[in-house]
Design a protein around this motif. Structure first.
Motif, mmCIF file in Angstrom:
data_model
loop_
_atom_site.group_PDB
_atom_site.id
_atom_site.type_symbol
_atom_site.label_atom_id
_atom_site.label_comp_id
_atom_site.label_asym_id
_atom_site.label_seq_id
_atom_site.Cartn_x
_atom_site.Cartn_y
_atom_site.Cartn_z
ATOM 1 N N PHE A 227 0.888 -1.186 0.034
ATOM 2 C CA PHE A 227 0.206 0.076 0.000
ATOM 3 C C PHE A 227 0.746 1.277 0.221
ATOM 4 C CE2 PHE A 227 -3.333 -2.637 1.652
ATOM 5 C CZ PHE A 227 -4.452 -2.376 0.823
ATOM 6 N N ARG B 16 -4.302 2.173 6.878
ATOM 7 C CA ARG B 16 -4.288 1.141 6.049
ATOM 8 C C ARG B 16 -4.136 -0.300 6.903
ATOM 9 N NH1 ARG B 16 -7.078 1.748 1.561
ATOM 10 N NH2 ARG B 16 -6.102 3.026 0.047
ATOM 11 N N GLU C 184 -7.146 -2.818 5.579
ATOM 12 C CA GLU C 184 -7.169 -3.277 4.310
ATOM 13 C C GLU C 184 -5.766 -4.222 4.394
ATOM 14 O OE1 GLU C 184 -7.441 -0.324 5.049
ATOM 15 O OE2 GLU C 184 -9.079 0.808 3.779
ATOM 16 N N ILE D 27 -7.132 -7.644 5.897
ATOM 17 C CA ILE D 27 -7.814 -7.996 4.644
ATOM 18 C C ILE D 27 -6.935 -8.990 3.755
ATOM 19 C CG2 ILE D 27 -9.547 -7.969 2.667
ATOM 20 C CD1 ILE D 27 -10.463 -5.634 4.059
ATOM 21 N N VAL D 28 -5.743 -8.371 3.407
ATOM 22 C CA VAL D 28 -4.862 -8.924 2.414
ATOM 23 C C VAL D 28 -4.194 -10.201 3.040
ATOM 24 C CG1 VAL D 28 -2.620 -8.847 1.001
ATOM 25 C CG2 VAL D 28 -4.500 -6.964 1.254
ATOM 26 N N TYR E 175 -15.927 4.653 4.563
ATOM 27 C CA TYR E 175 -16.497 4.425 3.188
ATOM 28 C C TYR E 175 -18.101 4.660 3.235
ATOM 29 C CZ TYR E 175 -12.115 1.805 2.653
ATOM 30 O OH TYR E 175 -10.721 1.550 2.538
ATOM 31 N N MET F 168 -12.211 -0.928 -2.618
ATOM 32 C CA MET F 168 -11.061 -1.175 -1.704
ATOM 33 C C MET F 168 -11.048 -2.718 -1.772
ATOM 34 S SD MET F 168 -10.837 -2.367 1.809
ATOM 35 C CE MET F 168 -12.390 -2.173 2.634
ATOM 36 N N LEU F 169 -12.108 -3.475 -1.514
ATOM 37 C CA LEU F 169 -11.994 -4.841 -1.508
ATOM 38 C C LEU F 169 -11.444 -5.528 -2.814
ATOM 39 C CD1 LEU F 169 -15.409 -5.829 -0.020
ATOM 40 C CD2 LEU F 169 -13.270 -5.910 1.198
ATOM 41 N N THR G 1 -9.121 -4.297 -4.656
ATOM 42 C CA THR G 1 -7.785 -3.678 -4.532
ATOM 43 C C THR G 1 -6.942 -4.750 -3.580
ATOM 44 O OG1 THR G 1 -7.958 -1.117 -4.801
ATOM 45 C CG2 THR G 1 -5.864 -1.764 -3.682
ATOM 46 N N CYS G 2 -7.805 -5.047 -2.504
ATOM 47 C CA CYS G 2 -7.321 -5.967 -1.429
ATOM 48 C C CYS G 2 -7.126 -7.459 -2.337
ATOM 49 C CB CYS G 2 -8.053 -5.984 -0.243
ATOM 50 S SG CYS G 2 -8.075 -4.492 0.686
#
Length: 317
Positions: A222, A235, A238, A241-242, A268, A277-278, A280-281
């Motif tokens: 990121f 971040r 996020e 999540i990754v 959001y 965003m999801l 991107t993750c």
């Protein structure tokens, strides 16, 4: 038997518009549940990691309509993979699930460009003539989970993660990579250092090692994407999540993960930005899984040849 009324072009258009509105309403309602209920959110991440469908939005729709689905594609996409959807005795296809596909662009009255979508039906692997094969061709990018020639598969996987990372990972002593929880102190924990764009690895408990390193690597990615705009704290969600998606894809236990959803509505306010965003993750996790998969193949090949020279890290300074 009464003949079915044949729709006029205008009636057909209105019918499709109503179906599209129903699907968008379903997408909105299910996204709200994902953003406010951790169980729903974790279930969604599991589906995203397991390649249930082709996009975040469509995965949301699958979760809302067919929660037990394992792999969903259109009839046309299944046929490209030499799989057929089963028809009933009367020649009708089974009940599918609403999905959206990009269909060009439109310009609004303010000159802004928007993506147009078309509605179609998707079908789960269980609704095909060969469910097991259908699931396998949909999920053919799953990383390796078998480690040939290694007496410590977990450590092999951990080393592969760092050696395949697009972010530099440095350890003080390769022999001290994995320790028990009793060995950890605050100063020993690993972290991503923005100033040097490096993940510094010290002592991390065995059961946390993979997920913690994946989390720090995600923060570094990121940072690379956002440059001076990067803020570690902003971040954190996020990166979690990754890490979760990557752990799930390689079979690492995810039971210790938890996500605080309380701040999502403020961060959001528009659901489209949340789903973006999801996406991107998901892209970052898929890239890391691909890199890790390739590195494990290399390590397995070398292990089979009895060559362990690849098991190394760069030492700090």
């Amino acid at each position: 038997m009464e003949q079915q009324h044949e729709l006029t072009p205008e009636e057909f258009k209105k019918m499709m518009q109503a179906k599209e509105q129903a699907a968008f309403s379903l997408l909105t309602a299910q996204t709200t549940r994902i953003m406010t209920n951790e169980d729903e959110f974790l279930d969604f991440l599991n589906k995203l990691a397991d390649h249930v469908t082709t996009s975040v939005g469509n995965t949301v729709l699958v979760q809302a309509q067919l929660p037990n689905a394992t792999a969903v594609l259109s009839i046309k996409e299944w046929e490209k993979r030499n799989v057929s959807v089963v028809k009933d005795a009367n020649g009708y296809y089974p009940e599918g699930v609403y999905q959206f596909a990009p269909n060009g662009q439109r310009v609004d009255e303010n000159g802004e460009v928007h993506t147009k979508f078309k509605l179609y039906k998707g079908y789960d692997a269980s609704q095909t003539t060969n469910p097991e094969y259908a699931r396998s061709v949909m999920n053919n990018a799953r990383p390796i989970s078998v480690f040939i020639g290694s007496n410590n598969p977990e450590k092999t996987r951990n080393i592969a993660l760092c050696n395949s990372s697009p972010i530099r990972c440095i350890v003080y002593d390769p022999k001290q990579l994995i320790h028990t929880a009793e060995d950890i102190s605050e100063k020993d924990e690993l972290k991503y250092i923005p100033e040097t764009k490096t993940v510094i690895i010290r002592k991390v408990a065995r059961q946390e090692w993979f997920q913690r390193v994946a989390y720090e690597i995600a923060l570094g990615i990121f940072h690379k994407q956002e440059g001076s705009m990067f803020d570690r704290s902003s971040r954190s969600f996020e990166a979690g999540i990754v890490s979760y998606l990557l752990c799930r894809s390689v079979g690492v236990d995810t039971s210790a993960f938890s996500f605080d959803l309380s701040g999502l509505p403020k961060r959001y306010p528009e659901q489209t930005s949340f789903r973006s965003m999801l996406e991107t993750c998901q892209e970052i996790a898929h890239d890391l899984a691909y890199r890790l998969n390739n590195k494990l193949r290399e390590q397995n090949t070398r292990n089979c040849a009895g060559d362990n020279r690849h098991l190394h890290f760069a030492k700090e300074g």
